[in-house]
Design an enzyme around this catalytic site. Structure first.
Site, PDB file in Angstrom:
ATOM      1  N   GLY A 484       0.838  -1.192   0.000  1.00 36.13           N
ATOM      2  CA  GLY A 484       0.000   0.000   0.000  1.00 36.13           C
ATOM      3  C   GLY A 484       0.871   1.239   0.000  1.00 36.13           C
ATOM      4  N   ALA A 527      11.933  -1.813  -1.967  1.00 38.76           N
ATOM      5  CA  ALA A 527      12.220  -0.713  -2.898  1.00 38.76           C
ATOM      6  C   ALA A 527      13.594  -0.896  -3.539  1.00 38.76           C
ATOM      7  CB  ALA A 527      12.134   0.631  -2.173  1.00 38.76           C
ATOM      8  N   ARG A 662      18.828   6.928  -2.558  1.00 41.82           N
ATOM      9  CA  ARG A 662      17.944   7.544  -3.534  1.00 41.82           C
ATOM     10  C   ARG A 662      16.485   7.418  -3.112  1.00 41.82           C
ATOM     11  NH1 ARG A 662      18.523   8.894  -8.580  1.00 41.82           N
ATOM     12  NH2 ARG A 662      20.486   7.785  -8.814  1.00 41.82           N
ATOM     13  N   THR A 668       5.315   9.534  -2.239  1.00 41.50           N
ATOM     14  CA  THR A 668       5.080   8.287  -1.490  1.00 41.50           C
ATOM     15  C   THR A 668       6.107   8.146  -0.364  1.00 41.50           C
ATOM     16  OG1 THR A 668       6.371   7.023  -3.095  1.00 41.50           O
ATOM     17  CG2 THR A 668       3.983   7.068  -3.411  1.00 41.50           C
ATOM     18  N   LYS A 735      18.055   2.737  -0.377  1.00 42.64           N
ATOM     19  CA  LYS A 735      18.171   2.025   0.897  1.00 42.64           C
ATOM     20  C   LYS A 735      16.824   1.509   1.410  1.00 42.64           C
ATOM     21  CE  LYS A 735      22.340   4.193   2.810  1.00 42.64           C
ATOM     22  NZ  LYS A 735      22.848   5.186   3.791  1.00 42.64           N
ATOM     23  N   GLY A 738      10.865   1.927   4.743  1.00 41.00           N
ATOM     24  CA  GLY A 738       9.660   1.416   5.395  1.00 41.00           C
ATOM     25  C   GLY A 738       9.750   1.396   6.901  1.00 41.00           C
ATOM     26  N   GLU A 739      10.952   1.224   7.439  1.00 40.83           N
ATOM     27  CA  GLU A 739      11.045   1.022   8.882  1.00 40.83           C
ATOM     28  C   GLU A 739      11.798   2.105   9.641  1.00 40.83           C
ATOM     29  OE1 GLU A 739      10.869  -3.515   9.600  1.00 40.83           O
ATOM     30  OE2 GLU A 739      11.435  -3.190   7.525  1.00 40.83           O
TER      31      GLU A 739
END
Ligand code: MOS
Length: 772
Positions: A484, A527, A662, A668, A735, A738-739
């Site tokens: 998502g 990613a 990058r 997003t 890199k 998300g976390e």
């Protein structure tokens, strides 16, 4: 910082990478056209399953009374441990667990044992959801209950050192230098204990599976999973089928945060229910079942000892963690990893203790280890700053790690100084009153706090396929997952850029085991891994097309050496003489090629992490990348206003600045950092699942009682990224974010609360009772 990433060295592209492109899947989502795993309702003969779960946390099933339930119209089956179709392998032993890659070494419905409240004891299948629910309510389960153990804090709980029963899941006892001696000799010594409540992921979309046996030995599963390949492996191994016989499809996911990073019991139980009734079966966990169905962040405490010199230089860090685990697994989040690398310190020790309790196994929860670990180190650093009369930012700069303190390796890139400086500037940190409890806004106490963030670049690899059509469009595929957060969108950008096409001429497909394999979308690897795979697939397209051109007598590139040809804006041309060349469509049409396919493999990371963590991990390329320590870094700055009479804390300002290589899409990416920071604010101020100490049942297993931030709890947030070029991590220099977005967040909030009130709360969540 000085090296341009390989991407732009070879390909200036269309420049769309990094642009704040709107989500390419946004329209499908708002139009209700995006199909989630429980929405494949037109499968022929689809029926519904529900789980009947145990209210008792420990005991034995002595019998079932199915008579009333089976009499109901539309009821097709009641599966229990007495009649569940037999599996080729279960995770119930160490070998099975390893083969399946399950997080949990126990599959319900394989014995009469009850190990935790909420454990499934039966699957009820009926032609409608309501009939299945009603029959499940009528089903009577007879249980011989025993007194459960609720947590590591239970007086009956026995603590043990998991490194003595190592199963690869628990981080080992680590010692570097002479920590005990260094601590004893330190002129400044701090010892603090931190506790962290049980947290549950609670993505909007619950765990859900639709299982369709298309033939007796061929199955398609629509499953809410962060990794189709991983689910395919787990299910096919349990069934004794080959991977090709099990197709897993996950086109859309409504969040995951780690709880969809592995396979949980409901998925295989749905598959078996579909087998038993000979029809497609759909099962969706209820919200309360989400609290006992897909893991959680474990309840835990940490003791951190800090030794320092009088000018604030760290000389010793000693970390101990104690947490609750299940009756069968030894899982603990690796909190100490971030404590081992955040600051320069020669002496370090970490150890873990676990206690078995009647709970299901805890699992990865967004920034597993880094989130609670950063709470301990970043609050203690704040304490150290106050004790020495230093600014909290200054104490961090004095201990800045110029290389990885744990491994001694140089960083592949690190922009933390820039993050501190830019964050402080955006926040106005220099105007901070150094005294705690001394700033007011009317009745309210005002506090400013900050903390460092970091997250590793885990080791991973993936694959992708790109098909370029002569008419100027492309289809690019990888079996990745979009949680998502934007995988569809950013990969469309990467492919458009690498193939020199407008984004609306590129379709990116994911979420299917029929596509080239990609790792789980977990550990922030998606990613970087998928973008480099897509990039490499596009390069393969160009290399193949160059070969076509140089063999074509009619091409101006005829007999050129492939290495002398470059591709610019879709035009193949001589590097030395760009006038000589032609567009890809001309070459393809002359060769009567409607399309051309390229395949690519993207490697990500250096082997810093155990390669087992990635679904498709293979041998790591041993080049200079492996000599570097790879991490993202960032800083959070937080303002809170605390009501001194009510003890309520409101976050009123927020600034996050990160250096994460990058950034593929400014919009997003910003959303992801905002989301992660809010996730962290939830853990800091609200979230906590309370396990009743007598019954070992959760008392607040609903979104009404498990509090998470709502819009009104969150201020406008400022997010920036440092322009960071990392040539070592992958072909795209990405890199992943998300976390890292939630690492350090709870400490920044707690530090702001201390600055506001002069009261240090070391127990999460920081609820009003702890302030007063
Ligand atoms: Mo994340 S906790 O690695 O899905």
């Amino acid at each position: 910082m000085d090296t341009e990433p390989r991407f732009f060295e070879t390909n200036p592209g269309s420049g769309v990478v990094g642009q704040p492109l709107d989500r390419v899947d946004g329209r499908a989502k708002v139009m209700g056209q995006a199909k989630y795993s429980a929405e494949f309702n037109s499968l022929p003969g689809l029926v519904h399953a529900v789980l009947k779960t145990s209210d008792v946390a420990k005991g034995r099933i002595t019998g079932f009374d199915t008579s009333a339930a089976l009499k109901q119209p539309g009821v097709l089956a009641i599966l229990t441990h007495q009649n569940l179709p037999k599996l080729a392998k279960t995770p119930n032993d160490a070998e099975g667990k390893k083969a399946i890659g399950a997080p949990m070494g126990f599959l319900p419905l394989t014995s009469d044992q009850i190990h935790y409240a909420g454990q499934p004891v039966a699957v009820v299948v009926a032609d409608t959801l309501e009939r299945a629910q009603y029959a499940a309510a009528l089903l009577k389960v007879q249980v011989a209950a025993e007194k459960p153990i609720a947590s590591y804090e239970d007086p009956q709980a026995k603590l043990f050192d998991p490194t003595k029963v190592q199963d690869g899941k628990t981080p080992a006892h680590t010692v570097r230098g002479n920590p005990q001696q260094a601590f004893a000799a330190a002129p400044v010594q701090l010892t603090h204990r931190y506790t962290h409540a049980t947290n549950h992921h609670n993505p909007m979309e619950p765990g859900a599976t639709t299982a369709h046996w298309e033939a007796p030995d061929r199955l398609t599963i629509y499953d809410a999973t962060q990794g189709v390949t991983r689910t395919q492996k787990a299910v096919s191994t349990m069934l004794g089928l080959s991977a090709e016989q099990v197709r897993v499809v996950t086109k859309y996911l409504g969040g995951g945060f780690g709880c969809k990073g592995s396979s949980w019991p409901h998925t295989i139980l749905t598959v078996l229910a579909a087998k038993a009734v000979g029809r497609p079966v759909k099962l969706s966990l209820t919200r309360p079942q989400m609290f006992t169905g897909m893991g959680h962040r474990e309840d835990q405490e940490q003791t951190l000892k800090i030794g320092a010199t009088k000018d604030g230089k760290l000389t010793a860090l000693i970390h101990e963690k104690t947490s609750t685990t299940s009756p069968w697994d030894n899982y603990a989040e690796p909190n100490s990893k971030i404590i081992n690398l955040l600051y320069a310190c020669d002496n370090f020790e970490s150890s873990y203790q676990l206690a078995r309790a009647n709970v299901m196994t805890s699992t990865f929860t967004r920034a597993p280890g880094e989130a609670p670990g950063s709470f301990a180190i970043e609050c203690s650093m704040d304490d150290l700053a106050y004790q020495l009369g230093l600014d909290p930012l200054e104490i961090r700069l004095r201990n800045y790690a110029e290389k990885d303190p744990g491994t001694g390796q140089p960083w592949s890139s690190k922009s933390l100084r820039q993050c501190y400086a830019r964050g402080a500037e955006l926040f106005g940190w220099s105007k901070r009153n150094p005294k705690a409890g001394a700033t007011r806004d009317g009745r309210l106490l005002v506090g400013w706090g900050m903390a460092t963030a970091s997250y590793p670049v885990h080791n991973s690899q993936g694959t992708a396929r790109a098909r370029l059509y002569a008419d100027g469009h492309a289809v690019v595929q990888s079996g990745a997952t979009d949680l998502g957060t934007g995988t569809y969108t950013v990969m469309t950008q990467v492919a458009a850029d690498a193939l020199f096409l407008p984004v609306d001429k590129v379709r990116f497909e994911l979420g299917d085991t029929k596509l080239p394999t990609a790792p789980n979308s977990g550990g922030s690897v998606a990613a970087g891994t998928v973008s480099s795979s897509v990039y490499m697939a596009a390069q393969d397209v160009w290399q193949k097309l160059i070969k076509v051109a140089v063999l074509d007598k009619k091409s101006p590139l005829y007999r050129a050496k492939p290495a002398d040809v470059e591709v610019k804006q879709g035009r193949l041309q001589l590097k030395a003489n760009p006038q000589k060349g032609e567009g890809f469509a001309v070459i393809m049409k002359r060769a009567e090629m409607a399309d051309i396919e390229g395949n690519g493999q993207g490697r990500y990371g250096s082997g810093y992490e155990d390669a087992q963590g990635a679904a498709n991990a293979g041998p790591t390329k041993k080049d200079e990348a492996g000599d570097h320590s790879m991490h993202s870094f960032g800083a959070h700055f937080c303002e809170v206003k605390v009501d001194p009479d009510l003890g309520t804390v409101r976050v009123t300002r927020w600034v996050s600045v990160h250096g994460a290589g990058r950034i593929l899409n400014a919009k997003t990416a910003r959303s992801q950092i905002i989301g992660g920071s809010i996730f962290g604010i939830g853990a800091a101020l609200m979230e906590g699942t309370v396990r009743d100490q007598h019954y070992a049942r959760y008392t607040n297993a609903s979104l009404a009682d498990y509090h998470i931030p709502v819009n009104a709890d969150i201020p406008d947030m400022t997010v920036e990224f440092v322009d960071e070029h990392d040539p070592y991590i992958n072909a795209m220099g990405v890199k992943g974010i998300g976390e890292i977005s939630m690492v350090g967040v709870s400490a920044a909030v707690a530090n702001a609360v201390f600055h506001a009130t002069g009261k240090r709360v070391r127990s999460l969540p920081i609820t009003p009772d702890k302030i007063l």
